[in-house]
Design a protein around this motif. Structure first.
Motif, short mmCIF file in Angstrom:
data_model
loop_
_atom_site.label_atom_id
_atom_site.label_comp_id
_atom_site.label_asym_id
_atom_site.label_seq_id
_atom_site.Cartn_x
_atom_site.Cartn_y
_atom_site.Cartn_z
N VAL A 79 45.55 74.39 76.32
CA VAL A 79 45.64 75.85 76.35
C VAL A 79 44.94 76.43 75.13
N TRP A 80 45.16 75.82 73.96
CA TRP A 80 44.57 76.34 72.73
C TRP A 80 43.04 76.33 72.82
N VAL A 81 42.48 75.26 73.36
CA VAL A 81 41.02 75.15 73.48
C VAL A 81 40.48 76.22 74.42
N VAL A 82 41.17 76.48 75.51
CA VAL A 82 40.74 77.50 76.47
C VAL A 82 40.74 78.88 75.80
N VAL A 83 41.78 79.17 75.02
CA VAL A 83 41.87 80.46 74.34
C VAL A 83 40.74 80.61 73.32
N VAL A 84 40.46 79.55 72.57
CA VAL A 84 39.38 79.59 71.58
C VAL A 84 38.03 79.80 72.28
N LEU A 85 37.78 79.05 73.34
CA LEU A 85 36.51 79.21 74.06
C LEU A 85 36.40 80.59 74.69
N ALA A 86 37.50 81.12 75.21
CA ALA A 86 37.49 82.48 75.77
C ALA A 86 37.19 83.50 74.68
N GLY A 87 37.77 83.30 73.49
CA GLY A 87 37.50 84.20 72.37
C GLY A 87 36.04 84.18 71.97
N PHE A 88 35.47 82.98 71.89
CA PHE A 88 34.05 82.87 71.58
C PHE A 88 33.20 83.52 72.66
N LEU A 89 33.58 83.32 73.90
CA LEU A 89 32.81 83.90 75.00
C LEU A 89 32.82 85.42 74.95
N VAL A 90 33.98 86.01 74.73
CA VAL A 90 34.08 87.47 74.63
C VAL A 90 33.26 87.98 73.46
N GLU A 91 33.40 87.33 72.31
CA GLU A 91 32.66 87.75 71.12
C GLU A 91 31.16 87.64 71.33
N ARG A 92 30.71 86.55 71.90
CA ARG A 92 29.27 86.37 72.12
C ARG A 92 28.73 87.31 73.19
N LEU A 93 29.52 87.54 74.26
CA LEU A 93 29.08 88.49 75.29
C LEU A 93 28.93 89.90 74.70
N ALA A 94 29.87 90.29 73.86
CA ALA A 94 29.77 91.60 73.22
C ALA A 94 28.57 91.64 72.28
#
Length: 173
Positions: free
Chosen positions: A1-16
């Motif tokens: 779960v932690w890895v998914v949250v971190v990757l999702a955070g990176f994805l949102v930040e990079r998409l923005a």
């Protein structure tokens, strides 16, 4: 779960982040000429008045804020994960040392035990967290750079595909 949250955070930040780069490109295009190519699919207005400038300014501000919040959030999550991992390992190490037979303390200098505690927790507290942040950030920065290049000049795919093949070949050796 932690890895998914971190990757999702990176994805949102990079998409923005990529969105802010593309938004600037669209804004520049709209200020100098009629938006066309990639940007024509968004039906963005041409910059002809201060209202149009405000539209682009607020859009850029929102994307930059999302980027900043995403970067702060993902950093906090990774640091929290490192903290909990270090705490877990420290507690296991402390339990193992405290449950050791008395002869262990007779033959093992106190400095060696303390050094073991300090080194292991330092590696997890600092080194592992920093290296994880750097590795994941580098992957996402590289991918976002490729996306911006392709979105801005789609003909670059012709150069990127052979470069990718050479990279894969070199890494396989």
């Amino acid at each position: 779960v932690w890895v998914v949250v971190v990757l999702a955070g990176f994805l949102v930040e990079r998409l923005a982040y990529v969105g802010s780069d593309l938004w600037l490109a669209a804004w520049t295009t709209a200020a100098t000429e009629e938006p066309g190519g990639f940007f024509s699919i968004f039906n963005l207005p041409q910059v002809e008045s201060t209202n149009d400038t405000a539209f682009y300014s607020y859009g850029y501000l929102i994307l930059v804020l999302v980027t900043a919040v995403g970067a702060a959030t993902r950093t906090f999550i990774i640091c929290s994960g490192g903290f909990f991992a270090a705490k877990h390992i420290f507690m296991k190490l402390a339990e193992s040392v405290l449950m050791s037979p008395a002869v262990f303390f007779d033959v093992t200098p106190v400095g060696r035990i303390i050094n073991r505690f300090l080194f292991d927790t330092d590696v997890i507290d600092y080194v592992l967290v920093v290296k994880t942040l750097q590795m994941v950030a580098s992957v996402f920065w590289m991918l976002s750079g490729v996306i911006v290049i392709i979105a801005s000049v789609w003909q670059m795919i012709g150069a990127l595909v052979p470069a990718l093949l050479v990279y894969i070949y070199v890494q396989a050796r």
